[in-house]
Scaffold this motif. Structure first.
Motif, PDB file in Angstrom:
ATOM      1  N   TYR A 118     -17.215 -25.458  -1.422  1.00 54.45           N
ATOM      2  CA  TYR A 118     -16.734 -26.026  -0.171  1.00 54.45           C
ATOM      3  C   TYR A 118     -15.619 -25.185   0.445  1.00 54.45           C
ATOM      4  CZ  TYR A 118     -19.460 -30.055  -1.570  1.00 54.45           C
ATOM      5  OH  TYR A 118     -20.483 -30.877  -1.931  1.00 54.45           O
ATOM      6  N   GLY A 119     -14.828 -24.458  -0.383  1.00 52.70           N
ATOM      7  CA  GLY A 119     -13.811 -23.588   0.182  1.00 52.70           C
ATOM      8  C   GLY A 119     -14.409 -22.501   1.048  1.00 52.70           C
ATOM      9  N   LEU A 120     -15.526 -21.921   0.586  1.00 54.29           N
ATOM     10  CA  LEU A 120     -16.184 -20.895   1.378  1.00 54.29           C
ATOM     11  C   LEU A 120     -16.899 -21.480   2.587  1.00 54.29           C
ATOM     12  CD1 LEU A 120     -17.549 -18.472  -1.351  1.00 54.29           C
ATOM     13  CD2 LEU A 120     -15.514 -18.265   0.062  1.00 54.29           C
ATOM     14  N   VAL A 121     -17.244 -22.752   2.533  1.00 53.25           N
ATOM     15  CA  VAL A 121     -17.771 -23.409   3.727  1.00 53.25           C
ATOM     16  C   VAL A 121     -16.730 -23.355   4.840  1.00 53.25           C
ATOM     17  CG1 VAL A 121     -18.504 -25.607   4.727  1.00 53.25           C
ATOM     18  CG2 VAL A 121     -19.360 -24.917   2.488  1.00 53.25           C
ATOM     19  N   GLY A 122     -15.477 -23.682   4.482  1.00 52.53           N
ATOM     20  CA  GLY A 122     -14.400 -23.612   5.460  1.00 52.53           C
ATOM     21  C   GLY A 122     -14.171 -22.186   5.941  1.00 52.53           C
ATOM     22  N   MET A 123     -14.238 -21.200   5.026  1.00 52.41           N
ATOM     23  CA  MET A 123     -14.075 -19.819   5.427  1.00 52.41           C
ATOM     24  C   MET A 123     -15.160 -19.395   6.414  1.00 52.41           C
ATOM     25  SD  MET A 123     -11.466 -18.132   4.242  1.00 52.41           S
ATOM     26  CE  MET A 123     -10.653 -19.594   4.884  1.00 52.41           C
ATOM     27  N   ARG A 124     -16.384 -19.833   6.148  1.00 53.72           N
ATOM     28  CA  ARG A 124     -17.477 -19.488   7.061  1.00 53.72           C
ATOM     29  C   ARG A 124     -17.246 -20.081   8.446  1.00 53.72           C
ATOM     30  NH1 ARG A 124     -21.154 -20.441   3.803  1.00 53.72           N
ATOM     31  NH2 ARG A 124     -21.671 -18.300   3.224  1.00 53.72           N
ATOM     32  N   GLU A 125     -16.733 -21.313   8.488  1.00 52.80           N
ATOM     33  CA  GLU A 125     -16.407 -21.925   9.775  1.00 52.80           C
ATOM     34  C   GLU A 125     -15.358 -21.093  10.508  1.00 52.80           C
ATOM     35  OE1 GLU A 125     -17.264 -24.994  11.360  1.00 52.80           O
ATOM     36  OE2 GLU A 125     -19.016 -24.858  10.060  1.00 52.80           O
ATOM     37  N   ARG A 126     -14.331 -20.659   9.800  1.00 49.95           N
ATOM     38  CA  ARG A 126     -13.266 -19.867  10.418  1.00 49.95           C
ATOM     39  C   ARG A 126     -13.824 -18.555  10.974  1.00 49.95           C
ATOM     40  NH1 ARG A 126      -7.734 -18.833   9.849  1.00 49.95           N
ATOM     41  NH2 ARG A 126      -7.510 -20.672   8.566  1.00 49.95           N
ATOM     42  N   LEU A 127     -14.620 -17.869  10.161  1.00 49.27           N
ATOM     43  CA  LEU A 127     -15.145 -16.570  10.577  1.00 49.27           C
ATOM     44  C   LEU A 127     -16.104 -16.694  11.754  1.00 49.27           C
ATOM     45  CD1 LEU A 127     -15.527 -15.153   7.003  1.00 49.27           C
ATOM     46  CD2 LEU A 127     -14.209 -14.077   8.818  1.00 49.27           C
ATOM     47  N   GLU A 128     -16.932 -17.735  11.741  1.00 46.05           N
ATOM     48  CA  GLU A 128     -17.838 -17.933  12.863  1.00 46.05           C
ATOM     49  C   GLU A 128     -17.068 -18.220  14.142  1.00 46.05           C
ATOM     50  OE1 GLU A 128     -20.491 -20.988  11.618  1.00 46.05           O
ATOM     51  OE2 GLU A 128     -21.684 -19.651  10.338  1.00 46.05           O
ATOM     52  N   ALA A 129     -15.935 -18.940  14.022  1.00 46.08           N
ATOM     53  CA  ALA A 129     -15.116 -19.211  15.205  1.00 46.08           C
ATOM     54  C   ALA A 129     -14.549 -17.922  15.782  1.00 46.08           C
ATOM     55  CB  ALA A 129     -13.987 -20.173  14.856  1.00 46.08           C
ATOM     56  N   LEU A 130     -14.320 -16.922  14.927  1.00 39.95           N
ATOM     57  CA  LEU A 130     -13.789 -15.645  15.388  1.00 39.95           C
ATOM     58  C   LEU A 130     -14.888 -14.636  15.695  1.00 39.95           C
ATOM     59  CD1 LEU A 130     -10.828 -15.256  12.864  1.00 39.95           C
ATOM     60  CD2 LEU A 130     -10.722 -16.007  15.239  1.00 39.95           C
ATOM     61  N   GLY A 131     -16.161 -15.041  15.548  1.00 41.51           N
ATOM     62  CA  GLY A 131     -17.270 -14.130  15.803  1.00 41.51           C
ATOM     63  C   GLY A 131     -17.645 -13.277  14.614  1.00 41.51           C
ATOM     64  N   GLY A 132     -17.166 -13.636  13.398  1.00 43.78           N
ATOM     65  CA  GLY A 132     -17.460 -12.859  12.208  1.00 43.78           C
ATOM     66  C   GLY A 132     -18.534 -13.489  11.338  1.00 43.78           C
ATOM     67  N   THR A 133     -18.695 -12.951  10.135  1.00 43.94           N
ATOM     68  CA  THR A 133     -19.715 -13.437   9.201  1.00 43.94           C
ATOM     69  C   THR A 133     -19.138 -13.485   7.800  1.00 43.94           C
ATOM     70  OG1 THR A 133     -20.572 -11.202   8.783  1.00 43.94           O
ATOM     71  CG2 THR A 133     -21.608 -12.480  10.570  1.00 43.94           C
ATOM     72  N   LEU A 134     -19.778 -14.281   6.947  1.00 44.57           N
ATOM     73  CA  LEU A 134     -19.409 -14.344   5.538  1.00 44.57           C
ATOM     74  C   LEU A 134     -20.661 -14.549   4.704  1.00 44.57           C
ATOM     75  CD1 LEU A 134     -16.434 -15.918   3.780  1.00 44.57           C
ATOM     76  CD2 LEU A 134     -18.689 -16.639   3.042  1.00 44.57           C
ATOM     77  N   THR A 135     -20.797 -13.754   3.648  1.00 44.36           N
ATOM     78  CA  THR A 135     -21.884 -13.922   2.693  1.00 44.36           C
ATOM     79  C   THR A 135     -21.301 -13.956   1.292  1.00 44.36           C
ATOM     80  OG1 THR A 135     -22.239 -11.520   2.557  1.00 44.36           O
ATOM     81  CG2 THR A 135     -23.565 -12.747   4.156  1.00 44.36           C
ATOM     82  N   ALA A 136     -21.943 -14.702   0.407  1.00 39.08           N
ATOM     83  CA  ALA A 136     -21.485 -14.801  -0.980  1.00 39.08           C
ATOM     84  C   ALA A 136     -22.700 -14.946  -1.877  1.00 39.08           C
ATOM     85  CB  ALA A 136     -20.542 -15.991  -1.153  1.00 39.08           C
ATOM     86  N   GLY A 137     -22.708 -14.216  -2.997  1.00 34.32           N
ATOM     87  CA  GLY A 137     -23.836 -14.324  -3.911  1.00 34.32           C
ATOM     88  C   GLY A 137     -23.702 -13.365  -5.067  1.00 34.32           C
TER      89      GLY A 137
END
Length: 369
Positions: A331-350
């Motif tokens: 869930y922490g990375l869920v929040g990070m993804r929300e932040r990055l999308e708001a700034l026009g960025g991306t996040l991947t994890a795996g």
């Protein structure tokens, strides 16, 4: 991700085989105890409800309603005509599938109505055939259906609630930065305006250059504000940024792990919202390693920059385990993804090839058009 069609077909085929065995077993038992053609009634009732259970995907509500009506009619028939107790094992099993499927997927009120109707059918069977163990089996099947249907439903609801709560908290945290973003850029505009006034008084020929500087600073302020304008809140600022990355590394190593920071970028040129986002990506990634990768001994934090964005990669060396155990994109990375999308960025994890885990984030340093 939905269940593959082939898997659904295979599951329904297997369920059909189970129903066929249940119908045959019920017919065999009735023929042995009642004799004659009494087995036929229960076999027809069980087969009818079983067919509805197999095709439940087409319309879970109406297949459940039809199955419950068929079972109720079978119970009514046992009251009018002297017939074996209903609902029998095959009918009870099929009703359990129909009720469980409805409880799991239908809207709450509709699911409750189907579950209540199933309980009414069970109660009717007990009243119509007092002392018979057959309706008791139907009651146990109804309880199992309720548990199987409610379990995944409640778990999914809890996950949605937690994820939404994390997203809301992250948006509020990002909104706190708006104060810093606006203050940073507007201060720059004010200083440029003050300088322009002094320059105009002493060197009028330089006024055009000063105005151009003010225009540039204003454009940067507008671009930064647009990236977070949807998250306005009247709250206090948050000053965490790239300058505290060293503290994160030291804190991580304090837990007996090794960490290496590879910084191939110019943090001083980052806007405040980019600086704080990079910090939070690194912090969340290191926290996830401590919580979920007990066997990881070393972590590498790589930060690079080009003309368009800052890229953050956090990799650990945890041993390879089964794919189903990789659940660190929490869930922490869920929040990070929300932040990055708001700034026009991306996040991947795996998982990385071979071993370890990788988190990769890109944070634009300028407004994308």
């Amino acid at each position: 991700m939905g269940v593959p069609v082939r898997l659904k077909v295979a599951a329904d085929a297997g369920l059909g085989v189970v129903f066929a065995v249940a119908v045959a077993f019920q017919a065999y038992r009735v023929a042995g105890s009642w004799g004659g053609g009494y087995w036929l009634f229960g076999a027809v009732a069980g087969a009818s409800v079983s067919v509805l259970a197999v095709v439940r995907h087409r319309n879970r509500l109406w297949t459940a309603v039809a199955g419950l009506i068929a079972a109720a009619l079978a119970i009514l028939a046992t009251l009018i005509v002297h017939l074996p107790a209903e609902p029998g094992p095959a009918t009870s099993l099929a009703l359990a599938v129909l009720v469980g499927s409805a409880v799991r997927t239908l809207p709450a009120r509709t699911a409750c109505a189907v579950a209540a109707a199933g309980l009414a059918v069970v109660a009717g069977g007990l009243l119509a055939n007092p002392g018979s163990p057959v309706p008791v089996l139907a009651g146990l099947a109804w309880l199992a259906a309720l548990q199987i249907g409610l379990g995944p439903r409640l778990l999914a609801a809890r996950r949605r609630s937690v994820a939404e709560r994390v997203r809301r908290a992250e948006r509020l945290e990002l909104a706190r930065e708006l104060h810093d973003v606006v203050a940073h850029h507007i201060t720059s505009v004010v200083l440029q305006a003050q300088a322009a006034r002094l320059v105009t008084a002493k060197h009028p020929e330089r006024t055009a250059g000063s105005l151009a500087d003010i225009e540039t600073a204003s454009s940067e302020a507008l671009a930064a504000t647009r990236r977070v304008v949807g998250l306005l809140r009247d709250t206090a600022p948050d000053s965490a940024g790239h300058e505290r990355l060293g503290e994160l590394i030291e804190g991580f190593e304090g837990h007996g792990r090794r960490a290496q920071l590879r910084l191939a970028a110019e943090p001083s040129s980052w806007p405040p919202e980019v600086s704080s986002t990079v910090y939070r990506v690194v912090r969340e990634s290191l926290t996830n390693v401590l919580r979920h990768a007990r066997h990881a001994r070393a972590v590498t934090v790589g930060i690079t920059q080009d003309e368009e964005a800052v890229t953050v990669e956090v990799e650990d060396d945890a041993p390879q385990v089964a794919a189903r155990c990789y659940r660190r994109a929490g869930y922490g990375l869920v929040g990070m993804r929300e932040r990055l999308e708001a700034l026009g960025g991306t996040l991947t994890a795996g998982p990385r090839p071979g071993s370890g885990w990788r988190v990769r984030a890109t944070v634009p340093t300028r407004e994308r058009r």
